[in-house]
Design a protein around this motif. Structure first.
Motif, PDB file in Angstrom:
ATOM      1  N   ARG A 176      16.545  90.825  47.234  1.00 12.73           N
ATOM      2  CA  ARG A 176      17.792  90.070  47.340  1.00 12.73           C
ATOM      3  C   ARG A 176      18.295  89.753  45.939  1.00 12.73           C
ATOM      4  NH1 ARG A 176      16.471  85.864  52.342  1.00 12.73           N
ATOM      5  NH2 ARG A 176      16.398  87.497  53.960  1.00 12.73           N
ATOM      6  N   ALA A 177      19.564  89.985  45.723  1.00  9.59           N
ATOM      7  CA  ALA A 177      20.161  89.737  44.415  1.00  9.59           C
ATOM      8  C   ALA A 177      20.176  88.249  44.114  1.00  9.59           C
ATOM      9  CB  ALA A 177      21.588  90.289  44.394  1.00  9.59           C
ATOM     10  N   PRO A 178      20.147  87.877  42.839  1.00  7.48           N
ATOM     11  CA  PRO A 178      20.341  86.468  42.482  1.00  7.48           C
ATOM     12  C   PRO A 178      21.669  85.967  43.054  1.00  7.48           C
ATOM     13  CG  PRO A 178      19.571  87.717  40.583  1.00  7.48           C
ATOM     14  CD  PRO A 178      19.869  88.721  41.652  1.00  7.48           C
ATOM     15  N   GLY A 179      21.633  84.794  43.690  1.00  4.42           N
ATOM     16  CA  GLY A 179      22.833  84.266  44.332  1.00  4.42           C
ATOM     17  C   GLY A 179      23.190  85.023  45.598  1.00  4.42           C
ATOM     18  N   PHE A 180      22.202  85.602  46.267  1.00  2.17           N
ATOM     19  CA  PHE A 180      22.443  86.446  47.449  1.00  2.17           C
ATOM     20  C   PHE A 180      23.201  85.686  48.539  1.00  2.17           C
ATOM     21  CE2 PHE A 180      21.178  88.161  51.586  1.00  2.17           C
ATOM     22  CZ  PHE A 180      21.473  89.504  51.431  1.00  2.17           C
ATOM     23  N   ALA A 181      22.742  84.488  48.867  1.00  2.00           N
ATOM     24  CA  ALA A 181      23.380  83.714  49.944  1.00  2.00           C
ATOM     25  C   ALA A 181      24.831  83.409  49.613  1.00  2.00           C
ATOM     26  CB  ALA A 181      22.600  82.421  50.193  1.00  2.00           C
ATOM     27  N   GLU A 182      25.085  83.019  48.368  1.00  2.00           N
ATOM     28  CA  GLU A 182      26.460  82.716  47.952  1.00  2.00           C
ATOM     29  C   GLU A 182      27.330  83.973  47.991  1.00  2.00           C
ATOM     30  OE1 GLU A 182      23.742  81.859  46.386  1.00  2.00           O
ATOM     31  OE2 GLU A 182      23.720  79.663  46.468  1.00  2.00           O
ATOM     32  N   ALA A 183      26.736  85.114  47.597  1.00  2.00           N
ATOM     33  CA  ALA A 183      27.483  86.372  47.614  1.00  2.00           C
ATOM     34  C   ALA A 183      27.851  86.773  49.037  1.00  2.00           C
ATOM     35  CB  ALA A 183      26.657  87.480  46.954  1.00  2.00           C
ATOM     36  N   MET A 184      26.930  86.607  49.970  1.00  2.00           N
ATOM     37  CA  MET A 184      27.208  86.960  51.362  1.00  2.00           C
ATOM     38  C   MET A 184      28.286  86.046  51.942  1.00  2.00           C
ATOM     39  SD  MET A 184      25.319  89.582  51.967  1.00  2.00           S
ATOM     40  CE  MET A 184      25.212  89.740  53.744  1.00  2.00           C
ATOM     41  N   THR A 185      28.254  84.768  51.565  1.00  2.00           N
ATOM     42  CA  THR A 185      29.289  83.837  52.021  1.00  2.00           C
ATOM     43  C   THR A 185      30.649  84.219  51.448  1.00  2.00           C
ATOM     44  OG1 THR A 185      27.676  82.034  52.169  1.00  2.00           O
ATOM     45  CG2 THR A 185      30.001  81.424  52.061  1.00  2.00           C
ATOM     46  N   ALA A 186      30.660  84.603  50.165  1.00  2.00           N
ATOM     47  CA  ALA A 186      31.915  85.001  49.521  1.00  2.00           C
ATOM     48  C   ALA A 186      32.500  86.240  50.181  1.00  2.00           C
ATOM     49  CB  ALA A 186      31.678  85.253  48.031  1.00  2.00           C
ATOM     50  N   LEU A 187      31.643  87.176  50.599  1.00  2.00           N
ATOM     51  CA  LEU A 187      32.131  88.390  51.256  1.00  2.00           C
ATOM     52  C   LEU A 187      32.878  88.056  52.538  1.00  2.00           C
ATOM     53  CD1 LEU A 187      29.149  90.889  50.828  1.00  2.00           C
ATOM     54  CD2 LEU A 187      31.436  91.072  49.837  1.00  2.00           C
ATOM     55  N   VAL A 188      32.340  87.110  53.299  1.00  2.00           N
ATOM     56  CA  VAL A 188      32.986  86.714  54.558  1.00  2.00           C
ATOM     57  C   VAL A 188      34.355  86.104  54.291  1.00  2.00           C
ATOM     58  CG1 VAL A 188      32.818  85.183  56.557  1.00  2.00           C
ATOM     59  CG2 VAL A 188      30.790  86.398  55.740  1.00  2.00           C
ATOM     60  N   ARG A 189      34.453  85.319  53.205  1.00  2.00           N
ATOM     61  CA  ARG A 189      35.710  84.631  52.910  1.00  2.00           C
ATOM     62  C   ARG A 189      36.751  85.544  52.270  1.00  2.00           C
ATOM     63  NH1 ARG A 189      33.347  78.875  50.506  1.00  2.00           N
ATOM     64  NH2 ARG A 189      32.449  78.132  52.491  1.00  2.00           N
ATOM     65  N   VAL A 190      36.290  86.525  51.486  1.00  2.00           N
ATOM     66  CA  VAL A 190      37.216  87.399  50.763  1.00  2.00           C
ATOM     67  C   VAL A 190      37.749  88.526  51.643  1.00  2.00           C
ATOM     68  CG1 VAL A 190      37.357  89.102  48.902  1.00  2.00           C
ATOM     69  CG2 VAL A 190      36.288  86.889  48.485  1.00  2.00           C
ATOM     70  N   LYS A 191      36.924  89.026  52.546  1.00  2.00           N
ATOM     71  CA  LYS A 191      37.282  90.218  53.325  1.00  2.00           C
ATOM     72  C   LYS A 191      38.644  90.131  54.011  1.00  2.00           C
ATOM     73  CE  LYS A 191      35.488  93.366  56.851  1.00  2.00           C
ATOM     74  NZ  LYS A 191      34.369  93.655  57.782  1.00  2.00           N
ATOM     75  N   PRO A 192      38.995  89.011  54.691  1.00  2.00           N
ATOM     76  CA  PRO A 192      40.298  88.979  55.380  1.00  2.00           C
ATOM     77  C   PRO A 192      41.498  89.069  54.444  1.00  2.00           C
ATOM     78  CG  PRO A 192      38.834  87.243  56.194  1.00  2.00           C
ATOM     79  CD  PRO A 192      38.212  87.787  54.959  1.00  2.00           C
ATOM     80  N   TRP A 193      41.304  88.787  53.143  1.00  2.00           N
ATOM     81  CA  TRP A 193      42.420  88.776  52.199  1.00  2.00           C
ATOM     82  C   TRP A 193      42.603  90.105  51.478  1.00  2.00           C
ATOM     83  CZ3 TRP A 193      45.675  84.856  52.534  1.00  2.00           C
ATOM     84  CH2 TRP A 193      45.226  83.674  53.094  1.00  2.00           C
ATOM     85  N   SER A 194      41.738  91.054  51.750  1.00  2.00           N
ATOM     86  CA  SER A 194      41.886  92.391  51.168  1.00  2.00           C
ATOM     87  C   SER A 194      42.771  93.214  52.092  1.00  2.00           C
ATOM     88  CB  SER A 194      40.503  93.048  51.016  1.00  2.00           C
ATOM     89  OG  SER A 194      40.625  94.345  50.498  1.00  2.00           O
ATOM     90  N   MET A 195      43.981  93.555  51.646  1.00  2.00           N
ATOM     91  CA  MET A 195      44.980  94.140  52.538  1.00  2.00           C
ATOM     92  C   MET A 195      45.476  95.497  52.058  1.00  2.00           C
ATOM     93  SD  MET A 195      47.200  90.759  53.565  1.00  2.00           S
ATOM     94  CE  MET A 195      46.398  89.296  54.219  1.00  2.00           C
ATOM     95  N   ILE A 196      44.575  96.326  51.589  1.00  2.00           N
ATOM     96  CA  ILE A 196      44.966  97.658  51.123  1.00  2.00           C
ATOM     97  C   ILE A 196      45.501  98.499  52.268  1.00  2.00           C
ATOM     98  CG2 ILE A 196      44.055  99.824  50.195  1.00  2.00           C
ATOM     99  CD1 ILE A 196      42.278  98.219  48.385  1.00  2.00           C
ATOM    100  N   GLU A 197      44.925  98.348  53.466  1.00  2.00           N
ATOM    101  CA  GLU A 197      45.403  99.116  54.623  1.00  2.00           C
ATOM    102  C   GLU A 197      46.846  98.762  54.954  1.00  2.00           C
ATOM    103  OE1 GLU A 197      42.825  97.126  54.533  1.00  2.00           O
ATOM    104  OE2 GLU A 197      40.990  98.126  55.190  1.00  2.00           O
ATOM    105  N   VAL A 198      47.180  97.458  54.882  1.00  2.00           N
ATOM    106  CA  VAL A 198      48.557  97.015  55.150  1.00  2.00           C
ATOM    107  C   VAL A 198      49.494  97.579  54.089  1.00  2.00           C
ATOM    108  CG1 VAL A 198      50.060  95.008  55.391  1.00  2.00           C
ATOM    109  CG2 VAL A 198      47.713  94.919  56.255  1.00  2.00           C
ATOM    110  N   PHE A 199      49.026  97.579  52.841  1.00  2.00           N
ATOM    111  CA  PHE A 199      49.833  98.130  51.743  1.00  2.00           C
ATOM    112  C   PHE A 199      50.142  99.610  51.978  1.00  2.00           C
ATOM    113  CE2 PHE A 199      49.580 100.587  47.746  1.00  2.00           C
ATOM    114  CZ  PHE A 199      50.770 100.192  47.168  1.00  2.00           C
ATOM    115  N   MET A 200      49.134 100.365  52.423  1.00  2.00           N
ATOM    116  CA  MET A 200      49.339 101.798  52.668  1.00  2.00           C
ATOM    117  C   MET A 200      50.386 102.025  53.744  1.00  2.00           C
ATOM    118  SD  MET A 200      48.011 104.101  50.841  1.00  2.00           S
ATOM    119  CE  MET A 200      48.407 105.410  51.994  1.00  2.00           C
ATOM    120  N   LEU A 201      50.324 101.245  54.820  1.00  2.00           N
ATOM    121  CA  LEU A 201      51.300 101.388  55.904  1.00  2.00           C
ATOM    122  C   LEU A 201      52.701 101.061  55.407  1.00  2.00           C
ATOM    123  CD1 LEU A 201      51.926 101.896  58.878  1.00  2.00           C
ATOM    124  CD2 LEU A 201      51.384  99.492  59.338  1.00  2.00           C
ATOM    125  N   GLY A 202      52.816  99.955  54.646  1.00  2.00           N
ATOM    126  CA  GLY A 202      54.123  99.572  54.117  1.00  2.00           C
ATOM    127  C   GLY A 202      54.669 100.589  53.141  1.00  2.00           C
TER     128      GLY A 202
END
Length: 203
Positions: A127-153
């Protein structure tokens, strides 16, 4: 503790289930609320790390290359993603410019970098240093990544612009398209399985 590791909890209704080994293509659903509990991981950790590295390379290409070139009466004009962001800022659309930069650059880059960080160590079963915090950050960041929406637009805008200009797709738009495919493939995997395939890093 070992018994607890064999349990899985539905994040929507808190129902608890015994983990079972899934075969290729199988998905475990919650019998109470129907939410997806777990998916079969058809690409190993090394394969996922390779996907992330490829995504980072394509991400750089997508951000430094022209998205489209517009031609009219012998004149040509092209722009990159950041060129469009700067143009929106200069035209007084600062809020749109900031949102575009966040959802198409900073959040996707953060997601890729965090995944690269945890997968680099996961390749050795650690497990990477700060593993738990990194996994939490992934959950919070994922919905805000909108490359798919950009491609459609972008595709819609290119079709409409073709009525008035000669539109030539640039390397940037092809890179964003390829990046969309890579992200879609990677998103088919549940990052939570990294808790099961890794152990605490040794000091």
């Amino acid at each position: 503790m070992h018994h607890a590791q064999n349990l899985i909890i539905c994040e929507h209704c808190d129902s608890v289930y015994q983990k079972r080994k899934l075969l290729r293509g199988q998905v475990a659903d919650c019998t109470v609320c129907g939410a997806v509990l777990e998916r079969h991981q058809w690409i190993g950790v090394d394969g996922q790390f390779a996907l992330i590295v490829a995504s980072l390379i394509v991400f750089v290409i997508a951000n430094v290359s022209p998205i489209v070139t517009l031609k009219l009466s012998g004149m040509a004009e092209d722009t990159t993603l950041w060129g469009a962001v700067i143009a929106m800022w200069n035209d007084g659309a600062q809020i749109v410019a900031v949102l575009t930069a966040l959802t198409l650059f900073f959040f996707p880059l953060s997601q890729l970098m965090i995944f690269a960080w945890v997968l680099w160590f996961a390749r050795d079963g650690r497990r990477a240093p700060g593993f738990a915090e990194a996994m939490t950050a992934l959950v919070r960041v994922k919905p805000w990544s909108m490359i798919e929406v950009f491609m459609l637009g972008t595709l819609v805008a290119v079709v409409k612009a073709h009525t008035y200009f000669d539109v030539v797709p640039g390397a940037g738009i092809w890179a964003f398209g390829f990046l969309t495919v890579l992200i879609t493939v990677f998103s088919s995997h549940d990052a939570r399985h990294l808790w099961d395939v890794t152990g605490d890093a040794k000091a």
